[in-house]
Design a protein around this motif. Structure first.
Motif, mmCIF file in Angstrom:
data_model
loop_
_atom_site.group_PDB
_atom_site.id
_atom_site.type_symbol
_atom_site.label_atom_id
_atom_site.label_comp_id
_atom_site.label_asym_id
_atom_site.label_seq_id
_atom_site.Cartn_x
_atom_site.Cartn_y
_atom_site.Cartn_z
ATOM 1 N N ILE A 145 0.895 -1.508 0.680
ATOM 2 C CA ILE A 145 -0.628 -0.061 0.101
ATOM 3 C C ILE A 145 1.363 1.172 0.322
ATOM 4 O O ILE A 145 1.091 2.058 -0.934
ATOM 5 C CB ILE A 145 -0.750 -0.239 1.290
ATOM 6 N N SER A 146 1.998 1.173 0.271
ATOM 7 C CA SER A 146 3.560 2.157 0.937
ATOM 8 C C SER A 146 3.415 2.844 -0.743
ATOM 9 O O SER A 146 2.991 3.842 -0.939
ATOM 10 C CB SER A 146 3.818 2.390 1.895
ATOM 11 N N LYS A 147 4.049 1.791 -1.359
ATOM 12 C CA LYS A 147 4.347 1.676 -2.599
ATOM 13 C C LYS A 147 3.405 2.714 -3.858
ATOM 14 O O LYS A 147 3.647 3.552 -4.383
ATOM 15 C CB LYS A 147 5.052 0.065 -2.809
ATOM 16 N N MET A 148 1.824 1.459 -3.388
ATOM 17 C CA MET A 148 1.475 1.508 -4.323
ATOM 18 C C MET A 148 0.412 3.517 -4.317
ATOM 19 O O MET A 148 0.735 4.624 -4.986
ATOM 20 C CB MET A 148 0.276 1.443 -4.615
ATOM 21 N N ALA A 167 -8.838 -2.712 2.671
ATOM 22 C CA ALA A 167 -9.716 -3.994 1.809
ATOM 23 C C ALA A 167 -10.087 -3.789 0.581
ATOM 24 O O ALA A 167 -9.828 -4.760 -0.348
ATOM 25 C CB ALA A 167 -11.504 -3.019 2.454
ATOM 26 N N GLU A 168 -10.079 -2.537 0.103
ATOM 27 C CA GLU A 168 -9.979 -2.769 -1.456
ATOM 28 C C GLU A 168 -8.605 -4.083 -1.953
ATOM 29 O O GLU A 168 -8.885 -4.624 -2.842
ATOM 30 C CB GLU A 168 -9.917 -1.583 -2.262
ATOM 31 N N THR A 169 -7.397 -3.791 -0.884
ATOM 32 C CA THR A 169 -6.201 -4.271 -2.120
ATOM 33 C C THR A 169 -6.451 -5.757 -1.680
ATOM 34 O O THR A 169 -6.032 -6.660 -2.925
ATOM 35 C CB THR A 169 -5.037 -3.520 -1.080
ATOM 36 N N LEU A 170 -7.129 -5.725 -0.832
ATOM 37 C CA LEU A 170 -6.787 -7.671 -0.139
ATOM 38 C C LEU A 170 -7.857 -7.801 -1.415
ATOM 39 O O LEU A 170 -7.839 -9.422 -1.760
ATOM 40 C CB LEU A 170 -7.267 -7.856 1.385
#
Length: 232
Positions: A145-148, A167-170
């Motif tokens: 997430i930090s990288k995105m 939640a969207e990432t998962l």
């Protein structure tokens, strides 16, 4: 009878996956009689094998396909100078071509049809793997997430903004995992030490992601963060 047991699977030999150093040692020993492989090419084949599956047979398949291509090109005078005293050699680029042709056509096709947030995750993972040099173990969701967030804001393209929530990432990771685009290690959601699970691994290198997204609406994203560079 042993033969019947073998066919029925009564006795099985379970082989552990090879890491990069193990794969490299095996390749160096087996390829020594055919000294056409550059050291960097062997290193790359070992690394690619360790990242993907650890199955040494894949390393030999890559090397065999690359060597056959190089020898065929030398035979027909393509890409090889007849005045060269060293003869044809297998380089990193030859192993890369063999890897693409042998193992990733389905995955590459799936990546080429990625949605905006799927492409952001894939490119961010590829960039993380290249920058960190981490070949095994994957990345947790916090790292991703930090990288995105940094990737999306740096590019400034609205199709990737805002970046996906936790939640969207998962949810996206689960979809990509089911499609075989990424590998997930999901023993639990949170570890005792506080790290965020699942651990995510992308079985593709940056150059493969860039090639899969070339000519798509995500080409600017992949060009900026997955552009080819010297690997060693």
């Amino acid at each position: 009878k042993p033969s019947i047991q073998s066919r029925l699977g009564g006795k099985r030999c379970i082989f552990q996956a090879y890491n990069k150093e193990d794969a490299k040692r095996i390749l160096e020993v087996k390829l020594k009689p055919a000294p056409i492989f550059e050291n960097d090419a062997i290193e790359f084949a070992a690394r690619k094998t360790a990242v993907n599956s650890g199955d040494i047979r894949r390393a030999f398949q890559m090397c065999k396909a690359a060597a056959e291509r190089v020898m065929a090109e030398a035979e027909y005078g393509k890409g090889f100078s007849q005045n060269s005293s060293s003869g044809p050699t297998v380089q990193i680029s030859d192993i890369q071509k063999a890897s693409r042709e042998l193992f990733n056509p389905v995955i590459a096709r799936a990546v080429s049809h990625a949605t905006s947030l799927e492409a952001l995750i894939i490119v961010s993972l590829a960039s993380l793997q290249r920058q960190s040099g981490r070949e095994m173990g994957g990345f947790d969701v916090d790292e991703l997430i930090s990288k995105m967030e940094g990737t999306a804001r740096s590019l400034g393209d609205l199709q990737y903004l805002p970046p996906p929530s936790f939640a969207e990432t998962l949810d996206i990771l689960n979809r990509l995992g089911e499609a075989g685009v990424i590998q997930l290690d999901t023993p639990k959601i949170y570890s005792v030490g506080g790290s965020t699970w699942p651990l995510v691994t992308l079985p593709m290198d940056c150059y493969e992601v860039e090639a899969a997204l070339r000519g798509t609406r995500h080409s600017r994203l992949s060009d900026k963060f997955c552009a080819p560079q010297t690997l060693f």
